[in-house]
Enzyme design. Structure first.
Site, PDB file in Angstrom:
ATOM      1  N   HIS A 165      79.450 105.462   9.032  1.00 26.42           N
ATOM      2  CA  HIS A 165      79.229 106.900   9.189  1.00 26.42           C
ATOM      3  C   HIS A 165      80.231 107.707   8.368  1.00 26.42           C
ATOM      4  O   HIS A 165      81.406 107.361   8.283  1.00 26.42           O
ATOM      5  CB  HIS A 165      79.356 107.298  10.657  1.00 26.42           C
ATOM      6  CG  HIS A 165      78.210 106.828  11.504  1.00 26.42           C
ATOM      7  ND1 HIS A 165      76.897 107.122  11.211  1.00 26.42           N
ATOM      8  CD2 HIS A 165      78.188 106.078  12.644  1.00 26.42           C
ATOM      9  CE1 HIS A 165      76.109 106.588  12.134  1.00 26.42           C
ATOM     10  NE2 HIS A 165      76.863 105.943  13.008  1.00 26.42           N
TER      11      HIS A 165
ATOM     12  N   CYS B 135      76.406 108.364   4.353  1.00 25.67           N
ATOM     13  CA  CYS B 135      75.565 109.541   4.134  1.00 25.67           C
ATOM     14  C   CYS B 135      76.289 110.572   3.267  1.00 25.67           C
ATOM     15  O   CYS B 135      77.517 110.647   3.250  1.00 25.67           O
ATOM     16  CB  CYS B 135      75.176 110.168   5.470  1.00 25.67           C
ATOM     17  SG  CYS B 135      74.090 109.133   6.466  1.00 25.67           S
TER      18      CYS B 135
END
Length: 202
Positions: free
Chosen positions: A119, A177
């Protein structure tokens, strides 16, 4: 009626923020922001001089189970140490960075392409600071340390699966991301590609 709906929306929104906040807090707890620990993995971690890429990795009989911790990822440049979990589902990524299963990918240190996902809010918050020549390290449960040196970084759309494929040489990709500062679902992926340059046995 409108007032009731407004109150329900506020309550629901507050509950979602609280839930997501707890999830983020749990994930942050598994990431050791400890520069000294991260730097302890190697003496030459700060050197960016290109090192020769290995053409052959290890042959391993390892067959981990999904959700199993297979080692730790050390990234000295950004002071991160984080567990590597086999699999990339929500449960695995809540415990650390996830090792992709399948798609022709391999375990760390093996000949082929190792793909680790994490993440952007936790393990890879500062991934954008990493440059060509920086190193990251994978220490597996058996004590071996695999050194990877970054060769390039690039950005792809979130539905681009061309980066999760097998390779003939031992290398690795870190995926997160992008954009880093975006709130919510991100439309792109930030890729850090590195070659295996050293293997230290236990």
């Amino acid at each position: 009626m409108i007032r009731v709906l407004a109150i329900l929306l506020v309550v629901t929104g507050g509950a979602m923020i609280t839930y997501n906040g707890y999830q983020l807090w749990d994930q942050l707890k598994v990431v050791a922001k400890d520069p000294q620990l991260a730097m302890s993995i190697a003496n030459n971690w700060a050197e960016r001089t290109p090192e020769p890429s290995l053409t052959q990795g290890i042959s391993s009989p390892r067959h981990p189970k999904r959700g199993e911790k297979i080692g730790k990822l050390y990234v000295p440049r950004i002071g991160v140490v984080v567990p590597i979990i086999y699999g990339t589902g929500d449960e695995e990524l809540a415990k650390g960075v996830g090792q992709y299963i399948g798609y022709g990918t391999v375990l760390p240190g093996e000949t082929g392409h190792t793909v680790l996902a994490g993440h952007r809010e936790t393990a890879f918050r500062r991934a954008g600071e990493l440059k060509d020549g920086d190193k990251f390290y994978v220490k597996t449960n058996d004590g071996r340390v695999f050194t990877y040196q970054i060769r390039k970084t690039f950005i792809v759309d979130d539905d681009n699966r061309s980066v999760i494929v097998g390779h003939d040489q031992p290398d690795a990709s870190l995926i997160t991301c992008y954009p880093f500062e975006m709130v919510g679902s991100a439309p792109q992926r930030y890729i850090i590609r590195a070659d295996l340059v050293d293997i230290k046995n236990k």
